[in-house]
Design a protein around this motif. Structure first.
Motif, PDB file in Angstrom:
ATOM      1  N   VAL A   1       0.860  -1.078  -0.008  1.00 19.47           N
ATOM      2  CA  VAL A   1       0.025   0.134   0.120  1.00 19.47           C
ATOM      3  C   VAL A   1       0.716   1.323   0.013  1.00 19.47           C
ATOM      4  O   VAL A   1       0.362   2.238  -0.851  1.00 19.47           O
ATOM      5  CB  VAL A   1      -0.771   0.115   1.157  1.00 19.47           C
ATOM      6  CG1 VAL A   1      -1.798   1.326   1.317  1.00 19.47           C
ATOM      7  CG2 VAL A   1      -1.966  -1.206   1.292  1.00 19.47           C
ATOM      8  N   VAL A   2       1.977   1.247   1.064  1.00 16.03           N
ATOM      9  CA  VAL A   2       2.577   2.571   1.026  1.00 16.03           C
ATOM     10  C   VAL A   2       3.449   2.733  -0.319  1.00 16.03           C
ATOM     11  O   VAL A   2       3.510   4.001  -0.818  1.00 16.03           O
ATOM     12  CB  VAL A   2       3.505   2.588   2.142  1.00 16.03           C
ATOM     13  CG1 VAL A   2       4.378   3.720   2.310  1.00 16.03           C
ATOM     14  CG2 VAL A   2       2.591   2.554   3.643  1.00 16.03           C
ATOM     15  N   PRO A   3       4.358   1.894  -0.824  1.00 14.55           N
ATOM     16  CA  PRO A   3       5.190   2.111  -1.813  1.00 14.55           C
ATOM     17  C   PRO A   3       4.245   2.378  -3.129  1.00 14.55           C
ATOM     18  O   PRO A   3       3.296   1.896  -3.210  1.00 14.55           O
ATOM     19  CB  PRO A   3       5.947   0.749  -2.188  1.00 14.55           C
ATOM     20  CG  PRO A   3       5.953   0.148  -0.841  1.00 14.55           C
ATOM     21  CD  PRO A   3       4.430   0.328  -0.067  1.00 14.55           C
ATOM     22  N   ASP A   4       4.968   3.071  -4.145  1.00 17.50           N
ATOM     23  CA  ASP A   4       4.328   3.236  -5.587  1.00 17.50           C
ATOM     24  C   ASP A   4       5.379   2.637  -6.395  1.00 17.50           C
ATOM     25  O   ASP A   4       6.520   2.283  -6.334  1.00 17.50           O
ATOM     26  CB  ASP A   4       3.798   4.498  -5.350  1.00 17.50           C
ATOM     27  CG  ASP A   4       5.024   5.590  -5.237  1.00 17.50           C
ATOM     28  OD1 ASP A   4       6.036   5.355  -5.813  1.00 17.50           O
ATOM     29  OD2 ASP A   4       4.504   6.688  -4.791  1.00 17.50           O
ATOM     30  N   SER A   5       5.061   3.159  -7.864  1.00 26.07           N
ATOM     31  CA  SER A   5       5.977   2.516  -8.803  1.00 26.07           C
ATOM     32  C   SER A   5       7.134   3.156  -8.931  1.00 26.07           C
ATOM     33  O   SER A   5       7.856   2.816  -9.827  1.00 26.07           O
ATOM     34  CB  SER A   5       4.976   2.892 -10.214  1.00 26.07           C
ATOM     35  OG  SER A   5       4.815   4.237 -10.300  1.00 26.07           O
ATOM     36  N   ARG A   6       7.623   4.032  -8.187  1.00 30.59           N
ATOM     37  CA  ARG A   6       8.817   4.539  -8.113  1.00 30.59           C
ATOM     38  C   ARG A   6       9.979   3.434  -7.776  1.00 30.59           C
ATOM     39  O   ARG A   6      11.092   3.943  -8.153  1.00 30.59           O
ATOM     40  CB  ARG A   6       8.968   5.963  -7.307  1.00 30.59           C
ATOM     41  CG  ARG A   6       8.351   7.312  -7.683  1.00 30.59           C
ATOM     42  CD  ARG A   6       8.360   8.375  -6.836  1.00 30.59           C
ATOM     43  NE  ARG A   6       7.541   8.202  -5.881  1.00 30.59           N
ATOM     44  CZ  ARG A   6       7.034   9.105  -5.025  1.00 30.59           C
ATOM     45  NH1 ARG A   6       7.725  10.245  -4.999  1.00 30.59           N
ATOM     46  NH2 ARG A   6       6.139   8.867  -4.114  1.00 30.59           N
ATOM     47  N   ILE A   7       9.380   2.632  -7.001  1.00 26.08           N
ATOM     48  CA  ILE A   7      10.327   1.542  -6.652  1.00 26.08           C
ATOM     49  C   ILE A   7      10.828   0.934  -7.694  1.00 26.08           C
ATOM     50  O   ILE A   7      12.190   0.696  -8.153  1.00 26.08           O
ATOM     51  CB  ILE A   7       9.682   0.616  -5.735  1.00 26.08           C
ATOM     52  CG1 ILE A   7       9.252   1.254  -4.394  1.00 26.08           C
ATOM     53  CG2 ILE A   7      10.480  -0.684  -5.522  1.00 26.08           C
ATOM     54  CD1 ILE A   7      10.613   1.698  -3.533  1.00 26.08           C
ATOM     55  N   VAL A   8      10.217   0.434  -8.704  1.00 21.58           N
ATOM     56  CA  VAL A   8      10.676  -0.109  -9.829  1.00 21.58           C
ATOM     57  C   VAL A   8      11.281   0.677 -10.840  1.00 21.58           C
ATOM     58  O   VAL A   8      11.995   0.184 -11.426  1.00 21.58           O
ATOM     59  CB  VAL A   8       9.229  -0.963 -10.485  1.00 21.58           C
ATOM     60  CG1 VAL A   8       8.363  -0.082 -11.419  1.00 21.58           C
ATOM     61  CG2 VAL A   8      10.018  -2.017 -11.578  1.00 21.58           C
ATOM     62  N   GLN A   9      10.579   1.757 -10.822  1.00 20.53           N
ATOM     63  CA  GLN A   9      11.177   2.923 -11.815  1.00 20.53           C
ATOM     64  C   GLN A   9      12.901   3.221 -11.527  1.00 20.53           C
ATOM     65  O   GLN A   9      13.693   3.099 -12.251  1.00 20.53           O
ATOM     66  CB  GLN A   9      10.569   4.394 -11.568  1.00 20.53           C
ATOM     67  CG  GLN A   9      11.264   5.522 -12.433  1.00 20.53           C
ATOM     68  CD  GLN A   9      10.683   6.727 -12.313  1.00 20.53           C
ATOM     69  OE1 GLN A   9      10.695   7.154 -10.944  1.00 20.53           O
ATOM     70  NE2 GLN A   9      10.063   7.588 -13.083  1.00 20.53           N
ATOM     71  N   ASN A  10      13.138   3.350 -10.280  1.00 24.03           N
ATOM     72  CA  ASN A  10      14.331   3.664  -9.798  1.00 24.03           C
ATOM     73  C   ASN A  10      15.424   2.262  -9.642  1.00 24.03           C
ATOM     74  O   ASN A  10      16.595   2.439  -9.985  1.00 24.03           O
ATOM     75  CB  ASN A  10      14.600   4.059  -8.267  1.00 24.03           C
ATOM     76  CG  ASN A  10      14.089   5.484  -8.227  1.00 24.03           C
ATOM     77  OD1 ASN A  10      14.957   6.553  -8.508  1.00 24.03           O
ATOM     78  ND2 ASN A  10      12.755   5.853  -8.094  1.00 24.03           N
ATOM     79  N   PHE A  11      14.625   1.133  -9.294  1.00 20.93           N
ATOM     80  CA  PHE A  11      15.372  -0.117  -9.714  1.00 20.93           C
ATOM     81  C   PHE A  11      15.965  -0.136 -11.182  1.00 20.93           C
ATOM     82  O   PHE A  11      17.002  -0.656 -11.375  1.00 20.93           O
ATOM     83  CB  PHE A  11      14.571  -1.386  -9.370  1.00 20.93           C
ATOM     84  CG  PHE A  11      15.289  -2.761  -9.600  1.00 20.93           C
ATOM     85  CD1 PHE A  11      16.410  -2.934  -8.652  1.00 20.93           C
ATOM     86  CD2 PHE A  11      14.963  -3.481 -10.749  1.00 20.93           C
ATOM     87  CE1 PHE A  11      16.718  -4.301  -8.727  1.00 20.93           C
ATOM     88  CE2 PHE A  11      15.484  -4.733 -11.051  1.00 20.93           C
ATOM     89  CZ  PHE A  11      16.544  -5.112  -9.821  1.00 20.93           C
ATOM     90  N   ALA A  12      15.101  -0.094 -12.343  1.00 24.58           N
ATOM     91  CA  ALA A  12      15.409  -0.248 -13.442  1.00 24.58           C
ATOM     92  C   ALA A  12      16.495   0.892 -13.757  1.00 24.58           C
ATOM     93  O   ALA A  12      17.452   0.523 -14.700  1.00 24.58           O
ATOM     94  CB  ALA A  12      14.200   0.089 -14.377  1.00 24.58           C
ATOM     95  N   TYR A  13      16.337   1.953 -13.500  1.00 21.02           N
ATOM     96  CA  TYR A  13      17.455   3.196 -13.873  1.00 21.02           C
ATOM     97  C   TYR A  13      18.448   2.756 -13.082  1.00 21.02           C
ATOM     98  O   TYR A  13      19.825   3.308 -13.530  1.00 21.02           O
ATOM     99  CB  TYR A  13      16.638   4.485 -13.346  1.00 21.02           C
ATOM    100  CG  TYR A  13      15.862   5.026 -14.095  1.00 21.02           C
ATOM    101  CD1 TYR A  13      15.490   4.305 -15.246  1.00 21.02           C
ATOM    102  CD2 TYR A  13      14.961   6.177 -13.874  1.00 21.02           C
ATOM    103  CE1 TYR A  13      14.445   5.070 -16.157  1.00 21.02           C
ATOM    104  CE2 TYR A  13      13.966   6.629 -14.708  1.00 21.02           C
ATOM    105  CZ  TYR A  13      13.650   6.221 -15.954  1.00 21.02           C
ATOM    106  OH  TYR A  13      12.694   6.597 -16.627  1.00 21.02           O
ATOM    107  N   LEU A  14      18.727   1.990 -12.054  1.00 20.87           N
ATOM    108  CA  LEU A  14      20.174   1.584 -11.599  1.00 20.87           C
ATOM    109  C   LEU A  14      21.200   0.915 -12.645  1.00 20.87           C
ATOM    110  O   LEU A  14      22.025   1.087 -12.687  1.00 20.87           O
ATOM    111  CB  LEU A  14      20.086   0.495 -10.448  1.00 20.87           C
ATOM    112  CG  LEU A  14      19.291   1.252  -9.131  1.00 20.87           C
ATOM    113  CD1 LEU A  14      19.135   0.039  -8.215  1.00 20.87           C
ATOM    114  CD2 LEU A  14      20.239   2.481  -8.555  1.00 20.87           C
TER     115      LEU A  14
END
Length: 290
Positions: free
Chosen positions: A58-71
């Motif tokens: 609930v708390v996290p949003d799609s910025r998690i996967v966005q930043n993981f991919a950008y790594l």
């Protein structure tokens, strides 16, 4: 970015977080202290699972996967304290989930290490047999996003009329890497039901022929399952609504529709990983059950 809490006012959110933390402290202590037996087992377990689900999904949003991919693109400009806070929430939710599992095993007289007892032995082994079907499903669900991204990298306007997104020299590398992560992830998922997912293949040099540690596979697979599922939960409602109101059509479906496969991808990957774990865990060193 699909946040469910973007309009959560600080005057409300602050007290809610503080109260949840204080209650959580009491619940956690009740699970390990003798006076905790005064509380109904169901209440303690329910609170632990609610905290786990809330903090992870609930708390996290799609910025998690966005930043993981950008790594993988060595792009760190979007990392800020909000993203790190979401990572901390996921870690905290995982700890609550582990706490719930440990407490459940304790109160069910199951092995604290593996969770096995005479009642669940047969059902868990039978459930693991379904692993291959969920593995195939996870592989298929991983392909649409990767195929669209690779098509754009090759200059093919698949599912879009926005030519600035197709064959652009500035984003060809981005499309190639993002598409490759999904397709490569799908290929690696097959290892959950293949021999090379248990024994290091010959090209692994000095590791060739050795057994792959079970957690070497399970930990990253579960992590990716959680990240993908979070993104699917957050973006799917938006895109389904856009399909219903006509915002998504034959001219732009490639920009949105592939994300609708992420929720079943994440869920099926998680179940396939669980089945892999059940097949490989072997005899428990603590209780001796196989």
């Amino acid at each position: 970015m699909g946040s469910f809490l973007s309009n959560f006012n600080v005057n409300v959110g602050g007290p809610v977080i503080a109260i949840a933390g204080l209650v959580g402290t009491v619940v956690a202590l009740a699970m390990v202290m003798t006076w905790g037996s005064r509380f109904p087992r169901t209440i303690l377990l329910s609170f632990a699972w609610i905290m786990s689900v809330t903090l992870i999904f609930v708390v996290p949003d799609s910025r998690i996967v966005q930043n993981f991919a950008y790594l993988f693109l060595l792009h760190f400009d979007l990392l800020d304290w909000k993203v790190f806070n979401q990572v901390f929430c996921i870690v905290g939710g995982s700890i609550w989930g582990a706490t719930a599992i440990a407490y459940f095993r304790l109160t069910k007289d199951a092995c604290g290490n593996c969770g096995r007892n005479d009642a669940n032995e047969v059902s868990l082994v039978k459930g693991a047999q379904w692993g291959k079907w969920f593995t195939y499903m996870a592989v298929i669900m991983a392909l649409p996003y990767g195929i669209v991204r690779w098509a754009w990298a090759l200059g093919i306007p698949l599912g879009t009329t926005n030519l600035s997104m197709v064959g652009n020299e500035d984003i060809v590398l981005v499309d190639t890497i993002l598409g490759g992560l999904c397709i490569g992830g799908g290929i690696l998922t097959l290892g959950l039901i293949q021999r090379w997912g248990v024994i290091f293949p010959r090209w692994c040099l000095f590791l060739a022929g050795k057994q792959i540690p079970i957690w070497f596979v399970v930990v990253p697979a579960i992590l990716m399952s959680a990240i993908i599922t979070i993104t699917g939960i957050k973006l799917s409602p938006q895109f389904i609504y856009m399909i219903v109101n006509g915002s998504i059509n034959h001219e732009n479906w490639g920009e949105f529709v592939p994300f609708l496969f992420w929720l079943p991808w994440g869920i099926s990957l998680g179940i396939a990983t669980l089945a892999y774990y059940l097949r490989r865990r072997g005899r428990c060193k603590h209780c001796g059950k196989l």
